[in-house]
Design an enzyme around this catalytic site. Structure first.
Site, PDB file in Angstrom:
ATOM      1  N   LYS A   1       0.044  -0.426  -2.775  1.00 50.96           N
ATOM      2  CA  LYS A   1       1.390  -0.915  -3.248  1.00 50.96           C
ATOM      3  C   LYS A   1       1.238  -0.790  -4.793  1.00 50.96           C
ATOM      4  O   LYS A   1       0.525  -0.967  -5.443  1.00 50.96           O
ATOM      5  CB  LYS A   1       1.543  -2.466  -3.031  1.00 50.96           C
ATOM      6  CG  LYS A   1       3.026  -2.971  -3.141  1.00 50.96           C
ATOM      7  CD  LYS A   1       3.222  -4.076  -2.468  1.00 50.96           C
ATOM      8  CE  LYS A   1       4.811  -4.498  -2.572  1.00 50.96           C
ATOM      9  NZ  LYS A   1       5.042  -5.784  -1.775  1.00 50.96           N
TER      10      LYS A   1
ATOM     11  N   HIS B   1      -3.305  -7.108  -5.838  1.00 49.36           N
ATOM     12  CA  HIS B   1      -2.339  -7.671  -6.259  1.00 49.36           C
ATOM     13  C   HIS B   1      -1.916  -7.458  -7.659  1.00 49.36           C
ATOM     14  O   HIS B   1      -3.080  -7.383  -8.395  1.00 49.36           O
ATOM     15  CB  HIS B   1      -2.241  -9.284  -5.776  1.00 49.36           C
ATOM     16  CG  HIS B   1      -1.828  -9.774  -4.532  1.00 49.36           C
ATOM     17  ND1 HIS B   1      -2.201 -10.644  -3.933  1.00 49.36           N
ATOM     18  CD2 HIS B   1      -0.949  -9.144  -3.670  1.00 49.36           C
ATOM     19  CE1 HIS B   1      -1.905 -10.887  -2.747  1.00 49.36           C
ATOM     20  NE2 HIS B   1      -1.009  -9.946  -2.473  1.00 49.36           N
TER      21      HIS B   1
ATOM     22  N   ARG C   1      -3.146  -3.991   3.736  1.00 49.16           N
ATOM     23  CA  ARG C   1      -1.577  -3.745   4.364  1.00 49.16           C
ATOM     24  C   ARG C   1      -1.599  -3.035   5.496  1.00 49.16           C
ATOM     25  O   ARG C   1      -2.540  -2.040   5.453  1.00 49.16           O
ATOM     26  CB  ARG C   1      -0.640  -3.329   3.345  1.00 49.16           C
ATOM     27  CG  ARG C   1      -0.682  -4.325   2.037  1.00 49.16           C
ATOM     28  CD  ARG C   1       0.131  -3.752   1.261  1.00 49.16           C
ATOM     29  NE  ARG C   1       0.429  -4.745  -0.253  1.00 49.16           N
ATOM     30  CZ  ARG C   1      -0.554  -4.741  -1.131  1.00 49.16           C
ATOM     31  NH1 ARG C   1      -1.310  -3.672  -1.035  1.00 49.16           N
ATOM     32  NH2 ARG C   1      -0.418  -5.537  -2.264  1.00 49.16           N
TER      33      ARG C   1
ATOM     34  N   HIS D   1       0.513  -8.928   8.657  1.00 46.30           N
ATOM     35  CA  HIS D   1       0.228  -9.389   7.322  1.00 46.30           C
ATOM     36  C   HIS D   1      -0.364 -10.801   7.568  1.00 46.30           C
ATOM     37  O   HIS D   1      -0.887 -11.393   6.376  1.00 46.30           O
ATOM     38  CB  HIS D   1       1.761  -9.518   6.908  1.00 46.30           C
ATOM     39  CG  HIS D   1       1.607  -9.272   5.476  1.00 46.30           C
ATOM     40  ND1 HIS D   1       1.366  -8.032   4.568  1.00 46.30           N
ATOM     41  CD2 HIS D   1       1.974  -9.884   4.207  1.00 46.30           C
ATOM     42  CE1 HIS D   1       1.415  -7.905   3.666  1.00 46.30           C
ATOM     43  NE2 HIS D   1       1.564  -9.225   3.247  1.00 46.30           N
TER      44      HIS D   1
ATOM     45  N   TYR E   1      -0.255 -16.362  -1.054  1.00 45.39           N
ATOM     46  CA  TYR E   1      -0.665 -15.971   0.287  1.00 45.39           C
ATOM     47  C   TYR E   1      -1.689 -17.162   0.770  1.00 45.39           C
ATOM     48  O   TYR E   1      -2.107 -17.032   1.950  1.00 45.39           O
ATOM     49  CB  TYR E   1      -1.389 -14.784   0.248  1.00 45.39           C
ATOM     50  CG  TYR E   1      -0.627 -13.534   0.177  1.00 45.39           C
ATOM     51  CD1 TYR E   1      -0.530 -12.806   1.563  1.00 45.39           C
ATOM     52  CD2 TYR E   1       0.264 -13.293  -0.763  1.00 45.39           C
ATOM     53  CE1 TYR E   1       0.002 -11.667   1.377  1.00 45.39           C
ATOM     54  CE2 TYR E   1       0.886 -12.129  -0.810  1.00 45.39           C
ATOM     55  CZ  TYR E   1       0.822 -11.426   0.055  1.00 45.39           C
ATOM     56  OH  TYR E   1       1.698 -10.219   0.502  1.00 45.39           O
TER      57      TYR E   1
ATOM     58  N   ARG F   1      -3.828 -10.588   6.224  1.00 50.62           N
ATOM     59  CA  ARG F   1      -4.072 -10.597   4.807  1.00 50.62           C
ATOM     60  C   ARG F   1      -4.054 -12.232   4.662  1.00 50.62           C
ATOM     61  O   ARG F   1      -4.795 -12.272   3.484  1.00 50.62           O
ATOM     62  CB  ARG F   1      -2.741  -9.696   4.458  1.00 50.62           C
ATOM     63  CG  ARG F   1      -2.832  -9.666   2.927  1.00 50.62           C
ATOM     64  CD  ARG F   1      -1.912  -8.527   2.899  1.00 50.62           C
ATOM     65  NE  ARG F   1      -1.645  -8.219   1.192  1.00 50.62           N
ATOM     66  CZ  ARG F   1      -2.433  -7.627   0.630  1.00 50.62           C
ATOM     67  NH1 ARG F   1      -3.602  -6.858   0.815  1.00 50.62           N
ATOM     68  NH2 ARG F   1      -2.385  -7.531  -0.725  1.00 50.62           N
TER      69      ARG F   1
END
Length: 331
Positions: A196, A292, A171, A266, A301, A269
């Site tokens: 995250k 994740h 990210r 993103h 994704y 990603r």
């Protein structure tokens, strides 16, 4: 003696706190303290918005009495957010509200039955169309080439930035938080701290990306500090950390130079995850590399497209299948 702001607010609105509790017993404060520093401002803003909605602007997240919320209040919040915001944004705000109420339950400030009813609201339905896109190999090659064609330190840094985004799927905030000592030149390992959800993990760069980053380090030098840093207008390296916003500006500039259609950081990603899945890497490994919380989130994704689906079914056989010619020959 005049009323304090808190007391006056309480008289005007029954959902306002009559007196501020200690921060250790304030469900909003406890919830926000458990978030990663980068997530706190957005979630605080979401809670402030909800508080204003419920009190006609007289309260914010710290002056609202969250323990007084009932189903009628949370259902109203959902309706208003659904009308004003995109589904994903509304759901993010509703999640923050649920989490604050959960902290109120844990702090024994709200009855379990009242809590269960208050959080029993459905998420806003999200459009099934996937957001973002995967970048084509040629687009990435064109982006890299405009960086290689720039002989200044900025060209070397931007090439390293794109190589890291493409080769690790990090990210934006994770990329700018990388320090020199987080990168192992021999293995391509990169330590990601405070991702995250506050999680740490290790990712690995492919050999080609390692080489690009090493070229940048030859310009940057070996002084400790941010791995990717500023280059001033005179072309001198300044050991000051890039911001996530600076990454957007860099990608926008290089995208325009390369003639690449609109894309976001993103999208690298999404490309990273899609290509790993397409190459046969199991989703559990991809989940760990992406940082994740669940394989379901990783699957969202996936931008491999219809060709991948078509290739997948070609591995299936139809038992007893015969072509028309073969059937005719049997008759």
């Amino acid at each position: 003696m005049s009323d304090s702001p808190t007391t006056t607010s309480a008289l005007k609105n029954p959902l306002a706190l009559s007196a501020p509790p200690p921060l250790t017993e304030h469900p909003t404060a406890v919830y926000l303290s458990g978030l990663a520093p980068g997530s706190r401002p957005a979630m605080r803003q979401a809670l402030d918005t909800i508080a204003r909605v419920l009190t006609n602007g007289s309260c914010d997240a710290m002056t609202l009495d969250w323990t007084a919320l009932r189903y009628k209040h949370t259902a109203l919040v959902r309706t208003i957010l659904m009308e004003k915001y995109a589904p994903a944004t509304a759901n993010k705000m509703l999640c923050a509200m649920r989490r604050v109420l959960k902290e109120a339950l844990r702090l024994e400030l709200i009855d379990a039955k009242d809590f269960a009813r208050a959080v029993d609201i459905k998420s806003v339905q999200v459009c099934s169309e996937l957001q973002g896109r995967a970048l084509a190999s040629k687009e990435i090659a064109d982006l890299m080439q405009v960086c290689f064609d720039d002989p200044t330190p900025g060209g070397f840094r931007d090439a390293a930035l794109i190589a890291i985004l493409r080769g690790s799927g990090l990210r934006r905030r994770e990329v700018v938080n990388l320090n020199l000592n987080d990168f192992d030149k021999s293995t391509g390992a990169m330590k990601v701290w405070g991702g995250k959800g506050g999680k740490n993990r290790t990712v690995y760069l492919p050999d080609a990306a390692i080489s690009v980053v090493q070229d940048w380090l030859g310009i940057r030098g070996e002084e400790s500090g941010s791995l990717l840093c500023h280059v001033n207008k005179a072309g001198c390296v300044v050991l000051r950390r890039l911001t996530p916003q600076a990454v957007l500006f860099i990608l926008q500039k290089r995208g325009e130079q390369a003639g690449v259609g609109h894309f976001s950081a993103h999208d690298f990603r999404r490309t990273f995850i899609s290509e790993l899945l397409d190459s046969g890497v199991d989703i559990s490994t991809v989940q760990r590399l992406a940082g994740h919380a669940s394989p379901d989130l990783t699957a969202r994704y996936d931008r491999r497209g219809e060709q991948t689906l078509r290739r997948a079914v070609q591995t299936l056989s139809i038992p007893g299948f015969r072509t028309k010619t073969e059937r005719d020959s049997k008759n």
